[in-house]
Design a protein around this motif. Structure first.
Motif, PDB file in Angstrom:
ATOM      1  N   ARG A   1     100.349  28.444 -41.474  1.00  0.00           N
ATOM      2  CA  ARG A   1     101.180  29.545 -41.355  1.00  0.00           C
ATOM      3  C   ARG A   1     102.139  29.920 -42.480  1.00  0.00           C
ATOM      4  O   ARG A   1     102.637  29.134 -43.086  1.00  0.00           O
TER       5      ARG A   1
ATOM      6  N   TRP B   1      99.922  30.419 -35.339  1.00  0.00           N
ATOM      7  CA  TRP B   1      99.473  29.421 -36.153  1.00  0.00           C
ATOM      8  C   TRP B   1      98.026  29.492 -36.371  1.00  0.00           C
ATOM      9  O   TRP B   1      97.287  29.536 -35.375  1.00  0.00           O
ATOM     10  N   ARG B   2      97.393  29.442 -37.548  1.00  0.00           N
ATOM     11  CA  ARG B   2      96.182  29.850 -37.722  1.00  0.00           C
ATOM     12  C   ARG B   2      95.355  28.322 -37.888  1.00  0.00           C
ATOM     13  O   ARG B   2      95.765  27.539 -38.569  1.00  0.00           O
TER      14      ARG B   2
END
Length: 305
Positions: free
Chosen positions: A208, A263-264
């Motif tokens: 992130r 959040w990736r």
């Protein structure tokens, strides 16, 4: 026997030999091809007599290739593949024939691949497709598959692979679980939550705003297949990680909700993997292209939540 019949029988015998060699069993190869075990044995024995060498060693416990048989297999497979390619090119119509054996996970087959087969099969009515569905890793050679559809990083291999697309990985939980336990705000909050450890492993990686974070999760429940992990999340047993394809229907219905959306997580690649040592079947290439086209929109679309 007429000469043309003899040539056809020889071609059929070669195809049968390849299947027997890959299956390691007369009976298994026979079941797959609709032949009895004695019929398969007779055809292979006649082929060995014509070749003038023993190709298979038969024992009560196993069926293995002789040294001559292994060499013969390595030479025959590319010939059969080239012949199929030549037939396809000669027709010039794009029509696909024969049998296409596809190895894939049961979850992906049921959720995404099978719903996309009607259009493909309507274009190629002379093509027979066999889906080898398993949630365990399938070796293309022993399974006799023409193509495997696999998610995630590929192990080192001499096989040829084509990356079809990539899908977002998400964290999901049921609304009932989140109402009971609350929603985590940052990855570190997962330590205080019930986590369902699925096939993606126990290390979850996040990113992130250029910040990378790795969290080790220890769930009370571990499940070896994605479909089970998603079902457990729907049942309210905790939070799990999955590619968006594995829970798309549940997100759309509201049975699951996304967690830590800001959040990736690293995306999941989908590859079409073709056997090493020979050209990919035209049908295998065509199916891979068909699926890539059909899944492209899903790969680009954001997950519902």
């Amino acid at each position: 026997m007429h000469e043309s019949d003899a040539m056809t029988d020889r071609l059929g015998a070669l195809k049968l030999f390849v299947r027997v060699a890959r299956a390691g069993s007369f009976s298994r190869a026979g079941r797959e091809l609709g032949l009895s075990q004695p019929s398969v044995s007779r055809v292979i024995a006649a082929l060995e007599q014509e070749v003038g060498a023993g190709l298979l060693t038969r024992t009560t416990r196993a069926l293995t290739l002789t040294e001559a048989g292994a060499d013969y297999l390595a030479r025959v497979e590319p010939i059969l593949a080239a012949l199929e390619e030549a037939d396809y090119a000669a027709r010039g119509t794009g029509e696909l024939r024969g049998v296409l054996r596809v190895a894939l996970s049961s979850s992906f087959a049921v959720r995404e691949a099978i719903p996309r087969l009607p259009a493909f099969m309507a274009l190629h009515p002379a093509l027979r497709i066999e889906l080898l569905m398993s949630d365990q890793y399938q070796d293309l050679v022993s399974a006799g598959a023409d193509v495997a559809l696999r998610f995630g990083a590929l192990p080192d291999s001499s096989a040829t692979a084509r990356r079809l697309c990539a899908f977002e990985r998400v964290l999901v939980a049921s609304p009932a679980y989140l109402a009971r336990a609350g929603a985590p705000r940052v990855p570190d909050d997962l330590a205080g939550h019930a986590v369902i450890a699925g096939p993606s492993g126990v290390h979850w990686h996040f990113e992130r705003d250029g910040r990378a974070l790795s969290v080790r999760v220890e769930g009370q429940l571990g499940i070896s297949i994605n479909e089970g992990a998603v079902a457990a999340a729907v049942a309210g047993l905790g939070i799990t990680s999955t590619a968006i394809l594995g829970c798309r229907a549940e997100l759309e219905s509201g049975a699951l909700t996304r967690v830590l959306e800001g959040w990736r997580m690293a995306p999941v690649d989908l590859h079409a993997v073709f056997p090493a040592g020979r050209a990919a079947k035209p049908a295998a290439r065509a199916l891979a292209a068909h699926l890539a086209t059909g899944l492209a929109g899903l790969a680009d679309a954001p997950a519902a939540g």
